[in-house]
Design an enzyme around this catalytic site. Structure first.
Site, PDB file in Angstrom:
ATOM      1  CB  THR A  51      -1.622   0.991   5.052  1.00 49.82           C
ATOM      2  OG1 THR A  51      -1.205  -0.267   4.484  1.00 49.82           O
ATOM      3  CG2 THR A  51      -0.722   1.292   6.238  1.00 49.82           C
ATOM      4  N   GLY A 108     -11.366  -4.459  -1.111  1.00 51.54           N
ATOM      5  CA  GLY A 108     -10.745  -4.103   0.157  1.00 51.54           C
ATOM      6  C   GLY A 108     -11.112  -2.713   0.628  1.00 51.54           C
ATOM      7  CG  ASP A 109      -8.462  -1.051   3.464  1.00 51.26           C
ATOM      8  OD1 ASP A 109      -8.044  -2.147   3.067  1.00 51.26           O
ATOM      9  OD2 ASP A 109      -7.702  -0.112   3.764  1.00 51.26           O
ATOM     10  NE  ARG A 157     -10.330  -8.068   0.655  1.00 49.15           N
ATOM     11  CZ  ARG A 157      -9.304  -7.262   0.896  1.00 49.15           C
ATOM     12  NH1 ARG A 157      -8.570  -6.802  -0.100  1.00 49.15           N
ATOM     13  NH2 ARG A 157      -9.007  -6.892   2.128  1.00 49.15           N
ATOM     14  CB  THR A 200      -0.924   0.020   1.235  1.00 51.20           C
ATOM     15  OG1 THR A 200      -1.759  -1.141   1.208  1.00 51.20           O
ATOM     16  CG2 THR A 200      -1.797   1.266   1.242  1.00 51.20           C
ATOM     17  N   GLY A 243      -7.399  -4.997   5.811  1.00 45.67           N
ATOM     18  CA  GLY A 243      -8.507  -4.348   5.122  1.00 45.67           C
ATOM     19  C   GLY A 243      -9.866  -4.554   5.741  1.00 45.67           C
TER      20      GLY A 243
END
Length: 226
Positions: A137, A116-117, A114, A86, A140
């Site tokens: 970071t 993620g954040d 999927r 990240t 997630g």
């Protein structure tokens, strides 16, 4: 690969699985904040983003990493994954506008579909000219569940310093979900903080002609900018 960015001017945001420099096209040319899968691919193609052959994105190192994760069934782990790749940034300009950008390669051996954040505004980052900007970071699913970025800025709204806000939000995520992570954030006064609960986190910050940087806790170097 997932990315998002937001500048506070009209809370303009964009999330795409394309290079960050194309996110501006999303908020300028559509009424939407988030595109993914085939819609994102078509939009990128319409904007002239060159397509990269899939085979160019696969390396021997990543193949071995995937096989290792499959053998260890790492997709079922709830702790901090390693080597997420990240990259995040926050900024405050001379006119008082704040912005953030976050990009990640994601996690290895994830379920198809999927998300993620990182591309989710409020989790992977947030920016508000009345509060500040933050990029996050870490694990997630934990970041998504606590809405980590917005949570940290909420603490600043409540009068906490940037360091206190970072510690409170990361501490909450760790105590509630055992999720590890890190944040970089800045407020409207230009005060900034870098905090993490993982083993280490490379970071750098520039202010008043000085470059601050570090990797491990309590290990910060300060040099003059050219």
């Amino acid at each position: 690969m997932e990315k998002t960015c937001l500048r506070e001017l009209c809370l303009q945001s964009g999330a795409l699985r394309t290079p960050l420099n194309w996110h501006g096209s999303l908020w300028k040319r559509t009424p939407h904040c988030f595109l993914t899968d085939q819609g994102a691919a078509k939009f990128a193609a319409d904007m002239g983003v060159p397509e990269v052959p899939e085979k160019q994105l696969i390396t021997e190192r990543n193949i071995k990493h995937l096989e290792k994760e499959k053998n260890e069934k790492s997709a079922q782990k709830t702790d901090q994954q390693k080597d997420l790749g990240t990259v995040g940034a926050v900024a405050l300009d001379s006119e008082g506008n704040v912005a953030y950008a976050t990009s990640t390669g994601g996690i290895v051996n994830k379920m198809a579909g999927r998300v993620g954040d990182t591309p989710c505004v409020g989790s992977g980052g947030y920016a508000d000219n009345h509060i500040g900007a933050i990029s996050t970071t870490g694990h997630g699913e934990s970041i998504l569940k606590v809405n980590l970025a917005r949570l940290a800025l909420f603490h600043i709204e409540q009068g906490k310093t940037v360091a206190e806000a970072a510690d409170l939000s990361l501490g909450y995520m760790k105590s509630k979900l055992k999720g590890l992570g890190g944040v970089i954030l800045i407020n409207t006064a230009g005060d900034w903080a870098v905090k993490w609960t993982s083993t280490s986190m490379p970071w750098a910050a520039a202010k008043d002609g000085k470059l601050h940087s570090g990797i491990d806790l309590d290990d910060t170097s300060i040099t003059d900018l050219p």
